[in-house]
Design a protein around this motif. Structure first.
Motif, PDB file in Angstrom:
ATOM      1  N   CYS A 126       0.897  -1.216   0.099  1.00  0.00           N
ATOM      2  CA  CYS A 126      -0.132  -0.151  -0.047  1.00  0.00           C
ATOM      3  C   CYS A 126       0.992   1.322  -0.034  1.00  0.00           C
ATOM      4  N   TYR A 127       0.611   2.069  -0.871  1.00  0.00           N
ATOM      5  CA  TYR A 127       1.308   3.486  -0.931  1.00  0.00           C
ATOM      6  C   TYR A 127       0.329   4.663  -0.578  1.00  0.00           C
ATOM      7  N   GLN A 128      -0.713   4.512   0.081  1.00  0.00           N
ATOM      8  CA  GLN A 128      -1.439   5.279   0.470  1.00  0.00           C
ATOM      9  C   GLN A 128      -2.259   6.212  -0.651  1.00  0.00           C
ATOM     10  N   CYS A 129      -2.734   5.747  -1.732  1.00  0.00           N
ATOM     11  CA  CYS A 129      -3.391   6.540  -2.649  1.00  0.00           C
ATOM     12  C   CYS A 129      -4.817   6.776  -2.698  1.00  0.00           C
ATOM     13  N   SER A 130      -5.326   5.984  -1.563  1.00  0.00           N
ATOM     14  CA  SER A 130      -7.019   6.165  -1.274  1.00  0.00           C
ATOM     15  C   SER A 130      -7.822   5.736  -2.239  1.00  0.00           C
ATOM     16  N   THR A 131      -7.438   5.116  -3.359  1.00  0.00           N
ATOM     17  CA  THR A 131      -8.326   4.620  -4.375  1.00  0.00           C
ATOM     18  C   THR A 131      -9.516   3.817  -3.515  1.00  0.00           C
ATOM     19  N   CYS A 132      -8.757   2.937  -2.656  1.00  0.00           N
ATOM     20  CA  CYS A 132      -9.722   2.202  -1.966  1.00  0.00           C
ATOM     21  C   CYS A 132     -10.840   2.788  -1.360  1.00  0.00           C
ATOM     22  N   ARG A 166      -8.384   3.208   3.524  1.00  0.00           N
ATOM     23  CA  ARG A 166      -6.872   3.545   3.411  1.00  0.00           C
ATOM     24  C   ARG A 166      -6.390   3.802   4.979  1.00  0.00           C
ATOM     25  N   MET A 171      -5.282   0.707   6.407  1.00  0.00           N
ATOM     26  CA  MET A 171      -4.123   0.131   5.899  1.00  0.00           C
ATOM     27  C   MET A 171      -2.677   0.708   6.434  1.00  0.00           C
ATOM     28  N   CYS A 206      -7.463  -1.598  -6.334  1.00  0.00           N
ATOM     29  CA  CYS A 206      -6.105  -1.038  -5.721  1.00  0.00           C
ATOM     30  C   CYS A 206      -5.103  -1.070  -6.894  1.00  0.00           C
ATOM     31  N   PRO A 207      -4.576  -0.116  -7.285  1.00  0.00           N
ATOM     32  CA  PRO A 207      -3.449  -0.170  -8.179  1.00  0.00           C
ATOM     33  C   PRO A 207      -2.152  -0.755  -7.785  1.00  0.00           C
ATOM     34  N   ARG A 208      -1.986  -1.362  -6.821  1.00  0.00           N
ATOM     35  CA  ARG A 208      -0.791  -1.707  -5.977  1.00  0.00           C
ATOM     36  C   ARG A 208      -1.188  -3.283  -5.817  1.00  0.00           C
ATOM     37  N   ALA A 225      -2.531  -4.417  -3.121  1.00  0.00           N
ATOM     38  CA  ALA A 225      -2.585  -4.260  -1.683  1.00  0.00           C
ATOM     39  C   ALA A 225      -3.474  -5.175  -1.034  1.00  0.00           C
ATOM     40  N   PRO A 283      -6.778  -4.432   0.312  1.00  0.00           N
ATOM     41  CA  PRO A 283      -7.158  -3.954   1.430  1.00  0.00           C
ATOM     42  C   PRO A 283      -8.233  -4.736   2.059  1.00  0.00           C
TER      43      PRO A 283
HETATM   44  S1  SF4 Z   1      -5.918   1.744  -3.046  1.00  0.00           S
HETATM   45 FE1  SF4 Z   1      -4.354   0.270  -2.407  1.00  0.00          FE
HETATM   46  S2  SF4 Z   1      -2.425   1.384  -2.410  1.00  0.00           S
HETATM   47 FE2  SF4 Z   1      -4.145   2.843  -2.733  1.00  0.00          FE
HETATM   48  S3  SF4 Z   1      -4.535   3.430  -0.287  1.00  0.00           S
HETATM   49 FE3  SF4 Z   1      -5.711   1.608  -0.896  1.00  0.00          FE
HETATM   50  S4  SF4 Z   1      -4.756  -0.141  -0.215  1.00  0.00           S
HETATM   51 FE4  SF4 Z   1      -3.177   1.484  -0.583  1.00  0.00          FE
END
Ligand code: SF4
Ligand code: SF4
Length: 382
Positions: free
Chosen positions: A26-32, A47, A50, A80-82, A84, A86
Motif C-alpha cells: 500500500c502506498y496510501q493513494c486512497s483509491t480504496c 486507507r 491500511m 487497488c493499483p498496487r 495491496a 485492502p
Molecule cells: S488503493 Fe491500495 S495502495 Fe491505494 S491506499 Fe488503498 S490499499 Fe493502499
C-alpha cells in the motif's frame, strides 16, 4: 500535544501471518476509500486502516468499528493499483479481533490454524462414538427401529439425553463466549463515550432490518452476486432455526418422535432451508473462484467456515436420503457425521468466521448509535 505514534512491528507481522501479506504494498493513494460505497465521507475507510496495519497499531484497529463495517465485498481490492488487497488485510485484522475478543483465545487460534483442524473435529467424533459405545452398538446391541419397523434416528440416538444434552451444552458455551466477547468489544468501542440506552434499542432494531434486507451488501459493486448468495444462506439459517424449534416443540410438548412424514411442515421448512443453504454456499464458492484474481480467493479461515456449512447441508441431506432408502449402517454413519458437523458449527461459532455476524452487528449498532452513518445516508439521499 499528541502522543508520538509507536509502531508495533510484531503486530504488523501477525496481520501478515493472518492473511494480510499484501499490506506492505500500500502506498496510501486512497483509491480504496474512494471506491468503497460503505465508507462515510467524514470517517472514511479503508486507507487509514491500511496505514494502521502497516504500523501495527493494534489498539487503533481493534477499537475501530470500520474494521467490521467493511463487508468484505472486495471492491477496494479489485481497484487497488498496487495489489495491496485492502479487503483481505481487513479480513486478517477481523480474524485477529476474534482471537482477541472471543474467549478462550486459544480456541480462536486453533480454529484459525490448519494444524489443529483434526483436533477440533476429534472432540465431537469421540463424543458421539462414546455415546454409541455406551448404548452398546459396538458390542452387539441391536439398533431399535420405529414402530412400523422403519429406520428411525430418534430410536438410534434418543434425543434425551444423547442429542439434547451435548447440543445444549455446545449452544450454551457459544452463547457465553459471544456474550463475553461482545461485552468486551462494546466497552472498547464506547470507551470515553456516552450513548443513550433508549437510542441503542432503536439502533438494534434498525441493524436487524439492515441485516435481514442485506442493505449494506447491496451497495457493493464488483461482486454483486454475493448479496444473493449471502441472503440465501442467511434465510436458510433462519429456516433451519425454525425447523429445530418446531422439532423441539414436537418432542418436548407434543411428545411426538421423529421421523416425521415428508409432508409435515417441519420436513418442508427443513428441506427447503437445506437446499437454500447448499445453493447459497455453492454460489459463494462460485463467486470467490470467479473473482479470485482480482479479489483474492480468501484464507483458510474463510474456507473452513464454507466447508463446515456445506458439510452440514450435504450430510443432512445424505442422512435423510439414506434413511428413506433404509441403508442401515450407511444411514447411521451419515447421521453421526452430520451431528459432528453441526456440533463443530455451533461450538466454534464464536471463534470461527461465523463470529462475523455478531461482531459486525455490534459494530453496526455502534455506528448508528454514534451517528457515524449519517454521512452515508446524506450521500444516498443526494
Ligand atoms: S488503493 Fe491500495 S495502495 Fe491505494 S491506499 Fe488503498 S490499499 Fe493502499
Ligand atoms: S472490502 Fe468492500 S466494504 Fe470492505 S473496505 Fe473494501 S470496498 Fe469497502
Amino acid at each position: 500535544m499528541d502522543k508520538p505514534v509507536k509502531p508495533d512491528l510484531q503486530f504488523a507481522k501477525e496481520i501478515i501471518k493472518a492473511g494480510g501479506e499484501s499490506l506492505k504494498k500500500c502506498y496510501q493513494c486512497s483509491t480504496c476509500t474512494v471506491v468503497c460505497n460503505l465508507s462515510p465521507d467524514d470517517k472514511p475507510f479503508p486507507r487509514k486502516e491500511m496505514l494502521y496495519a502497516q504500523w501495527g497499531l493494534k489498539e487503533k484497529l481493534f477499537k475501530n468499528p470500520d474494521i467490521w463495517l467493511c463487508h468484505h465485498c472486495g471492491d477496494c481490492t479489485a481497484y487497488c493499483p498496487r495489489g495491496a488487497k485492502p479487503g483481505e488485510v481487513l479480513g486478517a485484522v477481523r480474524k485477529l479481533m476474534i482471537q482477541n475478543y472471543s474467549p478462550p483465545s486459544f480456541l480462536a487460534k486453533w480454529v484459525a490454524d490448519p494444524k489443529y483442524l483434526l483436533l477440533l473435529f476429534l472432540f465431537p467424533v469421540l463424543l458421539f462414538l462414546g455415546e454409541l459405545y455406551l448404548l452398546g452398538y459396538f458390542t452387539g446391541t441391536e439398533i431399535p427401529r420405529g414402530e412400523h419397523g422403519e429406520l428411525a434416528y430418534s430410536k438410534f440416538l434418543p434425543a434425551v439425553p444423547w442429542i439434547d444434552v451435548p447440543f445444549m451444552a455446545a449452544a450454551g458455551f457459544a452463547v457465553i463466549c459471544f456474550y463475553l466477547g461482545v461485552k468486551k468489544y462494546w466497552l472498547d468501542l464506547t470507551s470515553g463515550m456516552e450513548l443513550k440506552r433508549k437510542d441503542i434499542y432503536n439502533c438494534i432494531y434498525e441493524t436487524i432490518k439492515d441485516i435481514l434486507l442485506h442493505k449494506k451488501f447491496q451497495l457493493c459493486t464488483f461482486n454483486k452476486g454475493r448479496t444473493t448468495a449471502h441472503l440465501l444462506v442467511l434465510y436458510a439459517f433462519i429456516g433451519l432455526a425454525i425447523t429445530t424449534s418446531l422439532a423441539m416443540f414436537y418432542e418436548w410438548v407434543l411428545k411426538w418422535e421423529s421421523p416425521y412424514p415428508q409432508t409435515n411442515i417441519v420436513k418442508i421448512i427443513g428441506n427447503v432451508s437445506g437446499i437454500a443453504l447448499i445453493i447459497g454456499m455453492l454460489y459463494i464458492i462460485a463467486n470467490r473462484s470467479k473473482n479470485a484474481i482480482k479479489q483474492g480467493i480468501g484464507s483458510y479461515f474463510d474456507w473452513l467456515l464454507i466447508t463446515i456449512i456445506l458439510g452440514v447441508g450435504i450430510t443432512g441431506f445424505m442422512a435423510e436420503l439414506l434413511r428413506l432408502a433404509d441403508t442401515g449402517t450407511l444411514a447411521y454413519a451419515s447421521y453421526v457425521t452430520h451431528l459432528v458437523f453441526v456440533f463443530v458449527l455451533f461450538t466454534y461459532a464464536p471463534h470461527s468466521k461465523m463470529a462475523h455476524m455478531v461482531y459486525r452487528a455490534t459494530a453496526m449498532v455502534f455506528a448508528k448509535a454514534a451517528m457515524r452513518e449519517e454521512a452515508i445516508k446524506k450521500e444516498e439521499a443526494a
